[in-house]
Design an enzyme around this catalytic site. Structure first.
Site, PDB file in Angstrom:
ATOM      1  N   SER A 132       0.797  -1.173   0.211  1.00 50.48           N
ATOM      2  CA  SER A 132      -0.015   0.036   0.057  1.00 50.48           C
ATOM      3  C   SER A 132       0.944   1.243   0.055  1.00 50.48           C
ATOM      4  CB  SER A 132      -0.905   0.004   1.273  1.00 50.48           C
ATOM      5  OG  SER A 132      -1.387   1.453   1.483  1.00 50.48           O
ATOM      6  N   TYR A 173      -2.407   5.922  -4.727  1.00 50.83           N
ATOM      7  CA  TYR A 173      -3.307   6.775  -4.797  1.00 50.83           C
ATOM      8  C   TYR A 173      -2.952   8.258  -5.556  1.00 50.83           C
ATOM      9  CZ  TYR A 173      -5.298   4.351  -0.836  1.00 50.83           C
ATOM     10  OH  TYR A 173      -6.221   3.447  -0.210  1.00 50.83           O
ATOM     11  N   HIS A 194     -13.531  -1.464  -2.212  1.00 55.92           N
ATOM     12  CA  HIS A 194     -12.467  -1.086  -1.079  1.00 55.92           C
ATOM     13  C   HIS A 194     -12.772  -1.896   0.030  1.00 55.92           C
ATOM     14  CE1 HIS A 194      -9.183   2.135  -1.013  1.00 55.92           C
ATOM     15  NE2 HIS A 194      -9.362   1.816   0.560  1.00 55.92           N
ATOM     16  N   LYS A 232      -7.815  -0.490  -9.797  1.00 58.68           N
ATOM     17  CA  LYS A 232      -8.516  -1.008  -8.726  1.00 58.68           C
ATOM     18  C   LYS A 232      -9.643   0.045  -8.114  1.00 58.68           C
ATOM     19  CE  LYS A 232      -7.738  -2.583  -3.874  1.00 58.68           C
ATOM     20  NZ  LYS A 232      -8.360  -1.595  -2.838  1.00 58.68           N
ATOM     21  N   THR A 263      -5.365   2.936  -7.219  1.00 62.21           N
ATOM     22  CA  THR A 263      -6.731   2.774  -6.651  1.00 62.21           C
ATOM     23  C   THR A 263      -7.485   4.016  -7.076  1.00 62.21           C
ATOM     24  OG1 THR A 263      -5.982   1.293  -4.886  1.00 62.21           O
ATOM     25  CG2 THR A 263      -7.870   2.570  -4.255  1.00 62.21           C
TER      26      THR A 263
END
Ligand code: FMN
Length: 387
Positions: free
Chosen positions: A107, A130, A277, A253, A156
Site C-alpha cells: 500500500s 493513490y 474497497h 482498482k 486505486t
C-alpha cells in the site's frame, strides 16, 4: 494456532491479540457496514454443483495473470498500516508471498517503505498508488516504484474522499494513528503486541518519509498533510497521465460498474480489480461478487479481471472464478493472519484457503482451477443475466 481451522478463527484470535483501535480499523467498514456485510454474505447466495465419480487425483490450482504463473489463484490486496499488526509486517508478508508464489501488493500507506521491501527480497511485488493532490509527490512515488522494480502498479480509483468509519472516529483513531487516553489504556492491556512492536523501528509511514523530513514534519504535520491529499477533482485524464508515467503493467482498482470497466480499458490498463474497497468507502453499494459477472461480460477478456471483497474461504475463491474473475485478492484475512503470528499466521491462512479449494474441487469433480466456470454453480443467474 493449532485450534485455528478457518479464517473466522484467525479473525477471533487477532481480536484477542490487538489493541481495540487497531482491530476495529482493520475489521470495520464505512457507515452502516451494509456493503461490508454483503461482500461476504452474498457468497452464501451461490450454490455449487456436486459431481461424483470423477477421477480428480491430479489437481492444478495454479493460474497465470498478466503473463506470469502463480501457484494459487489469489494474492494479497493492498492494506495500509500492515506493519502495525506485526513488526515489519510488509517484509514478512512479501517473503511469505514469494515462498508461496502468489502476488503481494504494498500500500501507499504502508509502514515499511517500498525500498525496504525491494532490499529485503528480490521477489517482484505490486505497488498500490493513490493519486494525491500533490501531483509532484504522486509522480515521485511512481518513479520510486519503478526504481524498486515493482512488477505492477495498482492504481486505486475509489478514494476521491474517505468514507466515514464510525468505530475509528469513536476510538479516536485516524490515519496516521492518534493515541487517545482510552487507546493508550487499551494498548497497555496488550503487552504481547507492545513487546513485539518494540522490536522494530518501523512504526511510521515508510513511503511518506519525505513529508516527515520537511521543516514541520512531525506526526501532526503528516496527519494534516494526509488529510489534505484527498482530491475529488481526479478524473480519467489523471489515469491516462499515470499510464504515460508508468512503464509496466497497470491495474485499476475500485471498478464496480461495466461503464467504468470500459473507461478503465480505454485508459490503457492491463487488468482491473472489481472492488468496493472492502466496504470501506461507499456504503450501500452492491457487493463485489454480485457485481462481478456484469463487469466480466462487459470487459469480454480485453483485460484481466481481479475480484476482492468478502473472500473468507477457498469456496469463495472458487465462486469468484466461476462468476468470471481471472484472479482474487484477500485484504482482511491477510491482516488477521499477520496479526495472529506473522509468518506462521500467513502460512496458516494460505494453507486453509488452499485446502478448502482442493477439497471443494474434489467434491465438485474438478481437476483444474482453469476449468472453473458458471457451469460449476447451481444458480449462477442469482448474480448474472441470461447468456
Ligand atoms: C485495514 C485496511 C486497509 C486498507 N488499505 C488500503 C490501501 O491502503 N489501499 C487500497 O487500495 N486499498 C486498501 N484497502 C482495501 C483492500 O485493498 C481491499 O480492497 C479490501 O480489503 C478487500 O476486502 P476484504 O478485506 O473483505 O478482503 C484496505 C482494506 C483494509 C481492511
Amino acid at each position: 494456532m493449532d485450534i485455528v481451522t478457518n479464517v473466522e478463527d484467525l479473525r477471533k484470535l487477532s481480536r484477542k491479540k490487538l489493541p481495540k483501535s487497531l482491530f476495529d480499523y482493520m475489521d470495520g467498514g464505512s457507515y452502516n457496514e451494509k456493503t461490508l456485510t454483503e461482500n461476504s454474505s452474498d457468497f452464501g447466495e451461490l450454490y455449487f454443483k456436486q459431481r461424483v465419480m470423477v477421477n480428480v487425483s491430479q489437481k492444478n490450482l495454479g493460474r497465470s495473470l498478466m503473463g506470469r504463473d502463480y501457484a494459487l489463484p489469489f494474492g494479497i490486496a493492498p492494506t495500509g498500516l500492515a506493519g502495525l499488526y506485526y513488526p515489519d509486517g510488509e517484509i514478512v508478508a512479501l517473503k511469505a508471498a514469494a515462498d508461496w508464489n502468489i502476488p503481494y501488493t504494498l500500500s501507499t500507506v504502508s509502514i515499511c517503505s517500498m525500498e525496504q521491501l525491494a532490499e529485503s527480497n528480490p521477489y517482484p511485488y505490486w505497488f498500490q498508488l493513490y493519486i494525491m493532490k500533490d501531483r509532484g509527490f504522486t509522480e515521485m512515488l511512481v518513479q520510486r516504484a519503478q526504481a524498486a522494480k515493482c512488477s505492477a502498479l495498482v492504481l486505486t480509483v475509489d478514494l476521491p474522499t474517505s468514507g466515514q468509519r464510525h468505530k475509528d472516529l469513536k476510538n479516536g483513531l485516524s490515519v496516521p494513528l492518534r493515541m487517545t487516553a482510552a487507546n493508550v489504556l487499551n494498548t497497555l492491556g496488550k503487552p504481547g503486541w507492545l513487546f513485539q512492536m518494540s522490536r522494530t523501528r518501523n512504526r511510521s509511514f515508510g513511503n511518506l518519509k519525505e513529508i516527515l523530513s520537511q521543516p514541520n514534519g512531525n506526526m501532526t504535520g503528516l496527519a494534516e498533510w494526509c488529510a489534505s491529499q484527498y482530491d475529488d477533482s481526479i478524473d480519467w485524464r489523471d489515469v491516462e497521465w499515470i499510464r504515460r508515467l508508468w512503464k509496466g503493467k497497470l491495474i485499476i482498482k475500485g471498478v464496480l460498474t461495466p461503464e467504468d470497466a470500459r473507461k478503465a480499458i480505454d485508459s490503457g490498463c492491463d487488468a482491473i480489480v472489481v472492488s468496493n474497497h472492502g466496504g470501506r468507502q461507499l456504503d450501500g453499494v452492491r457487493s463485489t461478487i454480485s457485481s462481478l459477472n456484469r463487469i466480466a461480460r462487459a470487459v469480454d477478456k480485453q483485460v484481466e479481471v481481479i475480484l476482492d471483497g468478502g473472500i473468507r474461504s477457498g469456496q469463495d475463491v472458487i465462486k469468484s472464478l466461476a462468476m468470471g474473475a481471472d484472479f482474487c485478492l484477500v485484504g482482511r484475512p491477510y491482516l488477521y493472519g499477520l496479526a495472529c503470528g506473522g509468518r506462521a499466521g500467513l502460512d496458516k491462512l494460505f494453507t486453509i484457503l488452499k485446502n478448502e479449494m482442493e477439497t471443494s474441487m474434489t467434491l465438485m469433480g474438478l481437476k483444474d482451477v482453469n476449468d472453473i466456470d458458471m457451469q460449476c454453480l447451481d444458480n449462477p443467474l442469482r448474480f448474472a443475466e441470461n447468456p
